[in-house]
Design a protein around this motif. Sequence first.
Motif, PDB file in Angstrom:
ATOM      1  N   ASP A   1       6.016   4.835   5.183  1.00 25.65           N
ATOM      2  CA  ASP A   1       6.702   3.916   5.408  1.00 25.65           C
ATOM      3  C   ASP A   1       6.616   2.804   5.121  1.00 25.65           C
ATOM      4  O   ASP A   1       7.437   0.915   5.449  1.00 25.65           O
ATOM      5  CB  ASP A   1       6.370   3.151   7.218  1.00 25.65           C
ATOM      6  CG  ASP A   1       5.085   3.416   7.476  1.00 25.65           C
ATOM      7  OD1 ASP A   1       4.048   3.400   6.812  1.00 25.65           O
ATOM      8  OD2 ASP A   1       4.139   1.947   8.787  1.00 25.65           O
ATOM      9  N   HIS A   2       6.460   1.593   4.101  1.00 26.16           N
ATOM     10  CA  HIS A   2       6.268   0.643   2.698  1.00 26.16           C
ATOM     11  C   HIS A   2       6.650   1.381   1.679  1.00 26.16           C
ATOM     12  O   HIS A   2       6.979   0.185   1.047  1.00 26.16           O
ATOM     13  CB  HIS A   2       4.525   0.257   2.910  1.00 26.16           C
ATOM     14  CG  HIS A   2       4.085  -0.226   4.350  1.00 26.16           C
ATOM     15  ND1 HIS A   2       3.908  -1.583   4.474  1.00 26.16           N
ATOM     16  CD2 HIS A   2       3.611   0.589   5.488  1.00 26.16           C
ATOM     17  CE1 HIS A   2       3.706  -1.842   5.433  1.00 26.16           C
ATOM     18  NE2 HIS A   2       2.999  -0.796   6.192  1.00 26.16           N
TER      19      HIS A   2
ATOM     20  N   HIS B   1      -7.051  -1.805   5.353  1.00 24.40           N
ATOM     21  CA  HIS B   1      -5.953  -0.298   5.956  1.00 24.40           C
ATOM     22  C   HIS B   1      -6.494   0.455   5.346  1.00 24.40           C
ATOM     23  O   HIS B   1      -6.618   1.819   5.603  1.00 24.40           O
ATOM     24  CB  HIS B   1      -4.488  -1.175   5.527  1.00 24.40           C
ATOM     25  CG  HIS B   1      -3.967  -0.459   5.883  1.00 24.40           C
ATOM     26  ND1 HIS B   1      -3.645   0.675   7.447  1.00 24.40           N
ATOM     27  CD2 HIS B   1      -2.767   0.479   6.240  1.00 24.40           C
ATOM     28  CE1 HIS B   1      -2.866   0.727   8.086  1.00 24.40           C
ATOM     29  NE2 HIS B   1      -2.088   1.654   7.195  1.00 24.40           N
TER      30      HIS B   1
ATOM     31  N   HIS C   1       1.075   3.717   1.824  1.00 23.62           N
ATOM     32  CA  HIS C   1       2.090   4.462   3.186  1.00 23.62           C
ATOM     33  C   HIS C   1       3.531   4.453   2.931  1.00 23.62           C
ATOM     34  O   HIS C   1       3.622   3.706   3.101  1.00 23.62           O
ATOM     35  CB  HIS C   1       1.595   3.988   4.168  1.00 23.62           C
ATOM     36  CG  HIS C   1       0.459   4.258   4.849  1.00 23.62           C
ATOM     37  ND1 HIS C   1      -0.609   3.760   6.157  1.00 23.62           N
ATOM     38  CD2 HIS C   1      -0.460   6.241   4.598  1.00 23.62           C
ATOM     39  CE1 HIS C   1      -1.600   4.156   6.190  1.00 23.62           C
ATOM     40  NE2 HIS C   1      -1.650   5.433   5.961  1.00 23.62           N
TER      41      HIS C   1
ATOM     42  N   ASP D   1      -0.093  -4.268   6.457  1.00 24.52           N
ATOM     43  CA  ASP D   1      -1.174  -3.836   7.288  1.00 24.52           C
ATOM     44  C   ASP D   1      -2.414  -3.882   6.699  1.00 24.52           C
ATOM     45  O   ASP D   1      -3.320  -3.404   6.096  1.00 24.52           O
ATOM     46  CB  ASP D   1      -0.933  -2.186   6.842  1.00 24.52           C
ATOM     47  CG  ASP D   1       0.592  -1.397   7.598  1.00 24.52           C
ATOM     48  OD1 ASP D   1       1.415  -2.392   7.664  1.00 24.52           O
ATOM     49  OD2 ASP D   1       0.432  -0.637   7.670  1.00 24.52           O
TER      50      ASP D   1
ATOM     51  N   HIS E   1       1.056  -1.341   0.091  1.00 24.03           N
ATOM     52  CA  HIS E   1      -0.252  -0.134  -0.141  1.00 24.03           C
ATOM     53  C   HIS E   1       0.973   1.291  -0.518  1.00 24.03           C
ATOM     54  O   HIS E   1       2.259   1.286  -0.044  1.00 24.03           O
ATOM     55  CB  HIS E   1      -0.616   0.385   0.919  1.00 24.03           C
ATOM     56  CG  HIS E   1      -0.440   0.067   2.606  1.00 24.03           C
ATOM     57  ND1 HIS E   1       0.205  -0.991   3.190  1.00 24.03           N
ATOM     58  CD2 HIS E   1      -0.285   0.916   2.863  1.00 24.03           C
ATOM     59  CE1 HIS E   1       0.380  -0.455   4.861  1.00 24.03           C
ATOM     60  NE2 HIS E   1       0.314   0.661   4.826  1.00 24.03           N
TER      61      HIS E   1
END
Length: 546
Positions: A67-68, A160, A65, A185, A63
């Motif tokens: 942090d990914h 998510h 975000h 997530d 996804h």
Amino acid sequence: MTVTLHFHGAAGTVTGSCYRVEHPGGQFLVDCGLFQGNRSVRALNLKPTPFDPKAIDFLLLTHAHIDHVGLLPKLYAEGWRGPAWMTEPTSGLLEYMLPDSAGIQESEAERAGRRGDEPVKPLYGMADAEEALRHRQTCAYEQWIEPAPGVRARYWNAGHIIGSASIEVEVMDGDKPVRLMFSGDIGPDEKVFYGNPEGAAGFDYILCESTYGGRERDDYTLLQRREALRVEINTALARGGNLVIPTFAVERSQELLHDIGFLIKSGAINPQLVFLDSPLASKVTGVYRKYARMFEDVELGADELFNDPRFRIIESVADSQAINAIRGGAIIMSASGMCDAGRIKHHLRANLIRRDATVLFVGYQAPGTLGHVILTGAKQARIHGRLVPIRATIRALGNYSAHADHSELMAWIKARLPAHGAIFLTHGEDEERMALRDALMATGIAADQLVLPQLDDYFELTAIGIAGKAQPATRRIDPHQVHTDWHNEFSDFTIRLSQQLQALGDEEKLAMMQALQQQLSALGAPSSPGHRRTPITPVETQSLDE
Ligand SMILES: [Zn+2]
């Protein structure tokens, strides 16, 4: 030859998600996230990439975000040119999120350069983000793709954020497939736009996030959440002032806008105007509109979504500043969600001093951020270099979340079982993933089948179990530093000290500072050179008063 699984991020931390799979036919990544958090954690971003990017065949992205996905442009900066697979909405979000992240990297480097003598090179720049965008490949949920010979993958709704997925992967090891499930997530049940998380069952290895392991949220249904929001909005507007809501640009802004639209339509609230003031949130809202057909919540079509006549979605700086003239009756949502950057700061500056205004927090506020200072009851806050007295009412709603809680994580794992080889618990701090491990053991899963990998650990996998393990010491991070390092303590300490001093009269301030200086001298610190009783200029709050 076996299949080897490397954990290059989100192993003992909640950020920097990055898994690398080596197999007889090549190697690939699942996610490539930025490390976020305190300085010790963020320093990992600057370290050399722990593998040769050019040897990677492709990337699977869960996804959008940061942090990914936030280190993806760094791979392209290092010369990688392979494809990155993702769902269509994830691709739509990246179009704005990667350039936004590149902009942040460039301005941080510029600031660091101004502080020192040497120019500082950004982690990556706009050109790298644009290069990353050129290599996007999209796929649909629940359809097998074959990104390279010997590997196939299938994306499942993770519930998510928009476009988020858990990814099922089959990797051929000789004539036998090794079957893996990467959770990404996982969202909670009762989310506004999506159905509950899904996936197949029966794997050799399951990798599951553990952000909220051991922690349960109050069980809020969609109806209860909207009711709580209705009460907050009506109470705030009855005070006569504005309601300011600091919010994250992705998902939270759109959920709130949707819930507010729903409440207006049903006659439950009556604000004069509703602002969403954030250029990124505005663009992201466009992505939600574009993919509205994918939403579960079908009561509104794409044309109606976020379309109330009272909504004002603001991009220009002039329009944003004009909102400051509004004294009451408006709901103002703006980013960043923790108030440490972005336009929310000038809305807080304009409204915190007004006794009839309300600030409503709807997300986690990390220690050291402006949001945390306000939420924890400070009497004043420093915004744009000025001390602003806090007279507004401060409220918080804890029932908006993009993450599954402990029971929901357990339910997700149970629905994916059996796992013949092992379950890896990732993307959580040690306390949280140990809580999840203990709960899984209590259901009868053997301790040696539950693995808590550390950063850069790797495991040789066969369809029947782990054949070997290695723990290279390349990028170790002390587990207690993940949660808090001295920078956090320092910022907390200085904020508390400053609040303490500001609360005193001039004479008392001087007395306290002299007492502190004596203590510092006793600890061996040098005395300050100007140890005179110079008059202290009163803090500049007058000009901000109404
Ligand atoms: Zn996420």
